[in-house]
Write a protein that holds these residues in place. Structure first.
Motif, short mmCIF file in Angstrom:
data_model
loop_
_atom_site.label_atom_id
_atom_site.label_comp_id
_atom_site.label_asym_id
_atom_site.label_seq_id
_atom_site.Cartn_x
_atom_site.Cartn_y
_atom_site.Cartn_z
N GLU A 72 69.56 18.68 70.53
CA GLU A 72 68.87 20.06 71.08
C GLU A 72 67.55 19.95 70.98
OE1 GLU A 72 70.36 23.28 72.25
OE2 GLU A 72 71.71 21.54 72.72
N THR A 73 66.59 20.44 72.03
CA THR A 73 65.33 20.50 72.08
C THR A 73 64.90 21.77 72.55
OG1 THR A 73 65.17 18.14 72.66
CG2 THR A 73 63.29 19.09 72.59
N PRO A 74 63.72 22.60 72.02
CA PRO A 74 63.32 23.75 72.55
C PRO A 74 62.99 23.93 73.87
CG PRO A 74 61.94 23.07 70.81
CD PRO A 74 62.95 22.13 70.83
N LEU A 75 62.51 22.74 74.41
CA LEU A 75 61.87 22.78 75.73
C LEU A 75 62.06 21.27 76.29
CD1 LEU A 75 57.80 23.41 75.82
CD2 LEU A 75 59.60 24.45 77.22
N PRO A 76 62.30 21.18 77.61
CA PRO A 76 62.53 19.81 78.23
C PRO A 76 61.20 19.04 78.20
CG PRO A 76 62.55 21.42 79.91
CD PRO A 76 62.31 22.25 78.61
N MET A 77 60.53 18.85 77.15
CA MET A 77 59.36 18.18 76.91
C MET A 77 59.24 17.39 75.62
SD MET A 77 55.63 20.23 77.17
CE MET A 77 55.28 20.71 75.51
N ALA A 78 58.50 16.43 75.75
CA ALA A 78 57.99 15.37 74.50
C ALA A 78 56.83 14.95 74.79
CB ALA A 78 59.05 14.20 74.44
N LEU A 79 56.17 14.47 73.46
CA LEU A 79 54.64 13.90 73.86
C LEU A 79 54.74 12.49 74.21
CD1 LEU A 79 54.51 16.77 71.62
CD2 LEU A 79 52.48 15.71 71.21
N ALA A 80 53.72 12.21 75.10
CA ALA A 80 53.84 10.88 75.65
C ALA A 80 53.39 9.93 74.84
CB ALA A 80 53.06 10.98 77.01
N PRO A 81 53.34 8.67 74.59
CA PRO A 81 52.41 7.80 73.93
C PRO A 81 51.11 7.60 74.16
CG PRO A 81 53.99 6.31 75.34
CD PRO A 81 54.16 7.71 75.60
N THR A 82 50.40 7.67 73.33
CA THR A 82 48.74 7.71 73.59
C THR A 82 47.94 6.81 72.74
OG1 THR A 82 48.49 9.92 72.93
CG2 THR A 82 48.56 9.70 75.45
N GLY A 83 47.68 5.63 72.96
CA GLY A 83 47.14 4.78 72.22
C GLY A 83 45.72 5.46 71.90
N ALA A 84 45.03 5.03 70.69
CA ALA A 84 43.59 5.29 70.53
C ALA A 84 43.44 6.82 70.34
CB ALA A 84 42.71 4.74 71.31
N ALA A 85 44.40 7.74 70.13
CA ALA A 85 44.15 9.16 69.76
C ALA A 85 43.25 9.23 68.57
CB ALA A 85 45.77 10.00 69.29
N GLY A 86 43.52 8.15 67.67
CA GLY A 86 42.59 8.27 66.52
C GLY A 86 41.10 8.10 66.79
N LEU A 87 40.68 7.86 68.17
CA LEU A 87 39.14 7.95 68.32
C LEU A 87 38.72 9.47 68.76
CD1 LEU A 87 38.78 4.75 70.65
CD2 LEU A 87 38.18 5.03 68.14
N LEU A 88 40.08 10.03 68.95
CA LEU A 88 39.45 11.40 69.35
C LEU A 88 39.46 12.29 68.22
CD1 LEU A 88 42.08 11.78 72.40
CD2 LEU A 88 39.75 10.97 72.48
N TRP A 89 40.15 12.07 67.24
CA TRP A 89 40.33 13.02 66.05
C TRP A 89 40.61 12.20 64.89
CZ3 TRP A 89 38.84 17.96 65.88
CH2 TRP A 89 39.14 18.86 64.64
N TYR A 90 40.07 12.40 63.69
CA TYR A 90 40.30 11.49 62.46
C TYR A 90 42.04 11.71 62.38
CZ TYR A 90 40.41 10.00 57.50
OH TYR A 90 40.62 9.43 56.46
#
Ligand SMILES: Cc1cc2nc3c(=O)[nH]c(=O)nc-3n(C[C@H](O)[C@H](O)[C@H](O)COP(=O)(O)O)c2cc1C
Length: 382
Positions: A72-90
């Protein structure tokens, strides 16, 4: 979370992100490739889809929950892989994973993350792992084994970047890897003190920004240094045999990401993949690729109901999610939308992005007269 951050849609979060980030980092998050026609096409294709709502269907209770890989998932949605998210926020990857876990949505760890996958997995929740192949294939296989040991349920292999994409803007900004300071990007960074202190300053206390965090210690480097031999992604010699090998090694769900052609979708099914992502990589790979939402119907005709079909590229509203599901996607992935939230306000910003997409999806469904995902697919709404 501090109120609603005065952000009432993804575009508001995007604007906050743009103001907080140095231009060079913002461009990495936001931009496409070459003439950048693909991003506008992704949006134009969603915008061109219109609805034929149904009325008088008592939509007091609307629930977009669904099942992905039998859970079960509350929405038909998941978070995509995004490399270097660590550059956007600590420690941005961890903030994304924590927000996803709180929202009950799956999170895809990127093989290009700046944090160890095991550290990201500490966030808990439902985790998937995305793979780019390193030049030394044994490194990839070792990382895949680690992802399984860390509890990742699905392996997403990204296949739409056989060679590195043509990001011309990086040559001008200097924000490439290895990162090189020049007069322009020094001024840029200094003009964004909140990012400099809150993100880079905190890494400085930790000993620098890691790069290739998912490699063994001997092959890791800092973002200011080039990658050592064997430790660069290399996918140009990858073929279906390489996927068959991964299939035989990986005990979990296998998903092939970056699919736009129905013949490739059929091949993925034949090789034993459990799912595909219909995607043009958010228009970050080949600029003139068809919009994913336009490629979807042929792929659904070819393999719909036989494997899980995800769609990404261009989703900024709940109504986009509704359109993708109506056209036959089982679920969507979102890339930039949560990253805008992350860049604006860390974990709270990601939660705000996910919350906005969820409430917009529910509202769109109510206005369409669809109380659940089954009705959305069967009411002939487009
Ligand atoms: C900053 C950024 C980094 C990304 N890194 C990866 C990655 O490491 N692996 C991958 O498969 N896709 C990566 N993608 C592509 C996303 O997984 C996804 O396909 C795309 O963002 C979807 O389009 P959207 O941004 O319009 O939602 C990245 C996208 C962005 C915006």
């Amino acid at each position: 979370m501090a109120g609603d951050l005065a952000c009432y849609n993804i575009a508001d979060l995007r604007e906050r992100a743009r103001r907080r980030l140095p231009k060079g980092i913002w461009e990495y998050l936001e931009r496409g490739v070459e003439d950048e026609t693909g991003m506008a096409r992704n949006r134009a294709s969603f915008d061109a889809i219109t609805f034929r709502p149904r009325i008088l269907r008592n939509v007091e209770k609307v629930d977009p929950d669904t099942s992905i890989f039998g859970r079960e998932t509350p929405l038909p949605m998941a978070l995509a892989p995004t490399g270097a998210a660590g550059l956007l926020w600590y420690r941005g990857d961890l903030a994304l994973a924590r927000a996803a876990a709180k929202a009950g949505l799956p999170f895809t760890i990127s093989s290009a993350s700046t944090m160890d996958l095991e550290d990201i997995a500490k966030a808990g929740g439902r985790l998937w792992f995305q793979l780019y192949m390193w030049e030394d294939r044994s490194l990839s296989h070792a990382v895949v084994d680690r992802a399984w040991a860390a509890g990742c349920e699905a392996l997403f292999v990204t296949l739409d970047m056989a060679v590195p994409p043509n990001r011309e803007y990086i040559h001008r900004s200097g924000f490439g890897t290895p990162f090189r300071l020049n007069a322009r990007n020094t001024l840029d960074v200094l003009a964004h003190p909140r990012w400099l202190a809150g993100t880079m300053g905190r890494y400085a206390l930790d000993g620098g920004v890691p790069s290739q965090a998912n490699l063994p210690d001997r092959l890791r480097s800092r973002i200011t240094k080039g990658a050592p031999p064997g430790a660069l992604f290399k996918q140009d010699n990858l073929d279906w045999d390489g996927i068959a090998e991964l299939r035989s090694r990986w005990p979990g769900k296998l998903v092939l990401k970056g699919m736009l052609h129905p013949a490739d979708a059929e091949r993925a099914l034949a090789i034993g993949a459990d799912g595909i992502v219909v995607s043009n990589h958010g228009a970050r790979a080949l600029d003139s690729s068809v919009a994913a939402i336009d490629a979807l119907p042929d792929i659904v005709s070819a393999v719909g109901g036989k494997m899980t079909i995800f769609l990404d590229s261009g989703i900024r509203r709940g109504s986009d999610i509704v359109k993708a599901v109506e056209r036959g996607a089982d679920a969507v992935l979102v890339g930039r939308a949560p990253l805008y939230g992350l860049s604006a306000a860390g974990e709270a910003g990601v939660l705000r992005a996910l919350d906005l997409l969820g409430s917009e999806t529910r509202r769109s469904m109510a206005l369409l007269g669809a109380r659940n995902i089954d009705e959305l697919r069967t009411l002939d709404l487009m």
